[in-house]
Design a protein around this motif. Structure first.
Motif, PDB file in Angstrom:
ATOM      1  N   LEU A 163       0.849  -1.194   0.000  1.00  0.00           N
ATOM      2  CA  LEU A 163       0.000   0.000   0.000  1.00  0.00           C
ATOM      3  C   LEU A 163       0.882   1.241   0.000  1.00  0.00           C
ATOM      4  CD1 LEU A 163      -2.733  -0.978   2.646  1.00  0.00           C
ATOM      5  CD2 LEU A 163      -2.838  -1.226   0.154  1.00  0.00           C
ATOM      6  N   ASP A 164       0.428   2.256  -0.669  1.00  0.00           N
ATOM      7  CA  ASP A 164       1.171   3.509  -0.775  1.00  0.00           C
ATOM      8  C   ASP A 164       1.269   4.177   0.596  1.00  0.00           C
ATOM      9  OD1 ASP A 164       2.400   5.823  -1.775  1.00  0.00           O
ATOM     10  OD2 ASP A 164       0.450   6.803  -2.035  1.00  0.00           O
ATOM     11  N   ALA A 165       2.485   4.323   1.089  1.00  0.00           N
ATOM     12  CA  ALA A 165       2.680   4.878   2.429  1.00  0.00           C
ATOM     13  C   ALA A 165       2.151   6.301   2.554  1.00  0.00           C
ATOM     14  CB  ALA A 165       4.159   4.822   2.801  1.00  0.00           C
ATOM     15  N   LYS A 166       2.281   7.098   1.512  1.00  0.00           N
ATOM     16  CA  LYS A 166       1.823   8.484   1.579  1.00  0.00           C
ATOM     17  C   LYS A 166       0.322   8.561   1.800  1.00  0.00           C
ATOM     18  CE  LYS A 166       5.501  10.596  -1.195  1.00  0.00           C
ATOM     19  NZ  LYS A 166       5.813  11.371  -2.423  1.00  0.00           N
ATOM     20  N   ALA A 167      -0.408   7.633   1.224  1.00  0.00           N
ATOM     21  CA  ALA A 167      -1.870   7.649   1.361  1.00  0.00           C
ATOM     22  C   ALA A 167      -2.328   6.935   2.627  1.00  0.00           C
ATOM     23  CB  ALA A 167      -2.507   6.998   0.131  1.00  0.00           C
ATOM     24  N   PHE A 168      -1.688   5.812   2.952  1.00  0.00           N
ATOM     25  CA  PHE A 168      -2.230   4.948   4.006  1.00  0.00           C
ATOM     26  C   PHE A 168      -1.588   5.156   5.369  1.00  0.00           C
ATOM     27  CE2 PHE A 168      -3.809   2.804   0.269  1.00  0.00           C
ATOM     28  CZ  PHE A 168      -5.035   2.289   0.674  1.00  0.00           C
ATOM     29  N   LYS A 169      -0.367   5.604   5.417  1.00  0.00           N
ATOM     30  CA  LYS A 169       0.277   5.767   6.718  1.00  0.00           C
ATOM     31  C   LYS A 169      -0.437   6.805   7.587  1.00  0.00           C
ATOM     32  CE  LYS A 169       4.888   6.079   8.753  1.00  0.00           C
ATOM     33  NZ  LYS A 169       6.328   6.227   8.461  1.00  0.00           N
ATOM     34  N   PRO A 170      -0.847   7.958   7.040  1.00  0.00           N
ATOM     35  CA  PRO A 170      -1.622   8.893   7.866  1.00  0.00           C
ATOM     36  C   PRO A 170      -2.928   8.285   8.376  1.00  0.00           C
ATOM     37  CG  PRO A 170      -0.790   9.996   5.910  1.00  0.00           C
ATOM     38  CD  PRO A 170      -0.530   8.531   5.717  1.00  0.00           C
TER      39      PRO A 170
END
Length: 732
Positions: free
Chosen positions: A315-322
């Motif tokens: 999963l894209d960290a920029k989208a999912f980490k927040p």
């Protein structure tokens, strides 16, 4: 008090005694009101602290559900995830106590997915302890299901539909248990069944337009107050958690994996859009306004799945980490200062309103699973781990075997994390190398992360599986063991002992039926010739070569060394023990004097000991060396395999004590086999000063591993094959 309440109380009390530090074991031992609520900070210490506080509350306030019920089993999933990162042994001890209480049985409904989930924890415990009893009932049950497979409809109103996975929750409950059993046994049938049944359920319940699952067929035509379809948060949370737990054990080279990954990514993308401003998800995904309550259980499963995907790079960290950070903060806010997790939706059809203070053990399980991946995210935030890939080049399972990697530069006090699960793996540093156990399907590659222990909030206690020591209190014995077998040889004191007067360099065998160390216990007890539940010594090596002792052959005679004269321990577990024994000069025939230094090495999970011996000899030319197995009176079973350079011997039964099997392998080649003075010899030449390497080992008919001679022969043969196909270890 109910049975479930009683057994968890017992488990907690038992495990508290095992704690090695003075911190309170359970919330009940702590002050009634803690100073503050747990911190929602995302750093290793804060995340682990929140997890332990929630788990301690749950253990101190056990659920009243049946101990093999699905509700409890989700909690066990979470406690196992915590046990794999916590510095306290009490969490895993509690799970072992639970399994013992359940007699390692699944739930009572043979086909029902809800009654398979407890097997996930049994399997994970087995992968750490390798105790056959932990998976035997599950394997028997799953074999029967395969033999009598159900093929009926998934229509939820039809009787018997739940003999298959006809509701979406089932995809969390059952498939991960089937995949874990396949990983353990190497039996492809379990994996094939889980994959096939998953896609039958998916084809029936998954909405490919919405990328969400209907709970069951009853919901196909139902609509929410706003006219939207009905998709339950926790139901889809079960699917997301199930996808994670399937992908953890579905080999990366399996052709079905991309399809699972695609469904996981599609669902994650949809679910990301449904997260509420407060960081949680409402009970109904598409009509949050009608379900205003904060809800912890479904939200915890999404946090778990999202964090795992970010950690895996799926999963894209920029989208999912927040989203993960926001969700974790919201979940921790639902934890009371004493560790009680609140806002857990109860079991029911349409929970629009429920008590804010409600908790359930399955909610705790979800919280702990989420925490395990948030913890990993925090650990890896600043760490730059060394990635180690281990590949099985064989066509069969390689289970309970040690991989060995060179430690990367700058990694002090290294630990190993399983990249698929976030678990900290049992490991041991030996010089510049680190060894750790792996379990790999044929052709499978798994990744591991090596990082400094300082990056962790805690290091789980090591499982001690090998041990070696000099035993001066018993006439200078030297004894060693793995979690499968034990041996000893004799030192100088026994030669002068007035009762013994024993001169022997033969190798004795101590048989064991437990996976825990026994040597120290048996020596302390001072009596080990009777089995009181762990094993015994009935081998009687005497002056023979025993099981794996060497001799020099000259003029058709055996020339044996005396007892060892010096010893040195080079490594003492927990996973590999290495030691050296020195044998002083002896007459080896033809006027030659010979001495030797033997380096022994035994690994966790192995019945075999590796020996690298170097001879010094007067005179020129090679020595003819025989590695012996003593032949017993009566009808035993003896095999000599010239192609594989091995011998295997299954002794006649020794009364009620059973039979011992011994094996010898010369990986560089055996010149011939012979029997001299009742010693079965595997023979090859050794050049003085050069390493002469061989393996020997023993098994027992009552160990649970070897029922008969064929089983032992098979083990020795497969071990010889493994030596020709070592695991492939790579690190960029």
């Amino acid at each position: 008090m109910t049975a479930s309440h009683s057994y968890l109380r017992i488990a907690v009390l038992a495990t508290v005694a095992a704690m090695c530090h003075g911190a309170p074991a359970i919330a009940a031992d702590a002050p009634a009101a803690m100073a503050a609520a747990p911190s929602a900070a995302i750093n290793p210490k804060a995340v682990l602290s929140a997890m332990e506080r929630v788990a301690d509350w749950q253990l101190a306030n056990p659920s009243q559900h049946r101990p093999d019920d699905w509700t409890q089993a989700v909690g066990y999933n979470g406690i196992m995830a915590l046990a794999n990162i916590s510095g306290s042994a009490k969490y895993r001890d509690a799970m072992i106590a639970m399994g013992e209480k359940n007699n390692w049985q699944l739930g009572p409904n043979h086909y029902h997915a809800d009654d398979h989930i407890v097997g996930q924890t049994y399997a994970e415990l087995y992968l750490q302890t390798h105790d056959p009893k932990m998976i035997a009932p599950m394997r028997a049950s799953f074999d029967d299901i395969l033999a009598n497979r159900r093929t009926g409809t998934l229509e939820f109103t039809v009787k018997g539909n739940q003999d298959r996975w006809s509701w979406c929750d089932a995809l969390y409950m059952a498939p991960p248990a089937w995949l874990r059993l396949s990983a353990i046994t190497g039996d492809q049938r379990y994996l094939d069944f889980a994959i096939s049944e998953w896609w039958v359920t998916s084809d029936y319940l998954y909405d490919k337009e919405e990328h969400l699952y209907f709970r069951d067929s009853n919901y196909f035509d139902k609509r929410e107050a706003n006219g939207k379809k009905v998709y339950w948060s926790r139901g889809n949370g079960w699917v997301m958690g199930g996808l994670v737990r399937v992908l953890q054990y579905l080999p990366e080279n399996h052709p079905a994996r991309p399809r699972f990954v695609q469904q996981y990514q599609d669902m994650a993308a949809k679910l990301l859009t449904l997260q509420q401003p407060n960081g949680l998800w409402r009970a109904s995904l598409l009509d949050p306004a009608s379900y205003p309550m904060k809800e912890s259980s479904g939200s915890a499963l999404y946090t778990y799945a999202f964090a795992w995907g970010v950690n895996q790079g799926l999963l894209d960290a920029k989208a999912f980490k927040p989203a993960v950070q926001k969700a974790w903060s919201a979940l921790v806010a639902n934890v009371q200062p004493d560790g009680k997790l609140t806002h857990v939706q109860p079991i029911g059809l349409a929970p629009k309103v429920f008590d804010d203070n409600l908790t359930e053990v399955y909610g705790v399980g979800g919280f702990l699973l989420a925490g395990s991946e948030v913890y990993r995210m925090a650990v890896l935030e600043k760490a730059k781990p060394q990635t180690v890939s281990v590949t099985n080049p064989d066509v069969t399972l390689r289970g309970d075997e040690l991989a060995e990697a060179t430690i990367g530069k700058g990694i002090n006090q290294p630990v190993v994390m399983d990249a698929a699960t976030s678990a900290i793996v049992n490991s041991q540093v030996i010089g510049k190398q680190i060894v750790f156990p792996v379990n790999l399907a044929a052709g499978e590659t798994r990744r591991y992360l090596v990082l400094p222990a300082a990056r962790l909030a805690a290091v789980p206690p090591a499982d001690v599986k090998t041990h070696a020591r000099f035993v001066p209190e018993r006439l200078d014995d030297f004894a060693w063991e793995s979690d499968r077998t034990a041996h000893r040889v004799y030192g100088p004191a026994i030669i002068k002992d007035p009762k013994e007067h024993l001169i022997s360099s033969g190798v004795d065998v101590w048989v064991k039926k437990v996976r825990t160390p026994v040597i120290d216990k048996w020596y302390q007890r001072g009596e080990y010739h009777h089995d009181i539940g762990e094993g015994l010594d009935f081998y009687d090596v005497g002056q023979s070569r025993g099981c794996g002792g060497t001799t020099i052959l000259a003029d058709g005679k055996l020339h044996n060394s005396a007892n060892f004269s010096k010893w040195k321990v080079l490594a003492d577990g927990p996973l590999r023990s290495i030691f050296e024994l020195t044998y002083a000069d002896w007459d080896a025939g033809n006027g030659r004097k010979v001495s030797e230094v033997k380096r022994f090495s035994i690994d966790a999970g192995s019945n075999m000991t590796r020996v690298e011996t170097r001879f010094k000899a007067s005179g020129a030319g090679p020595l003819t060396v025989g590695v012996g197995i003593v032949q017993r009176d009566g009808e035993g079973h003896y095999t000599a395999n010239g192609e594989q350079h091995l011998t295997s011997y299954w002794q006649p039964p020794h009364g009620d004590d059973g039979s011992i099997g011994c094996g010898v392998i010369l990986p560089a080649g055996a010149d011939k086999f012979d029997v001299i003075d009742q010693q079965q010899l595997t023979i090859a030449n050794a050049e003085p000063g050069q390493p002469f390497v061989y393996y020997f080992g023993a098994g027992w008919s009552k160990s649970g591993d070897f029922a008969d001679a064929d089983a032992w022969d098979g083990y020795v043969y497969r071990y010889a094959q493994k030596l020709k196909l070592p695991l492939k270890v790579s690190s960029p």
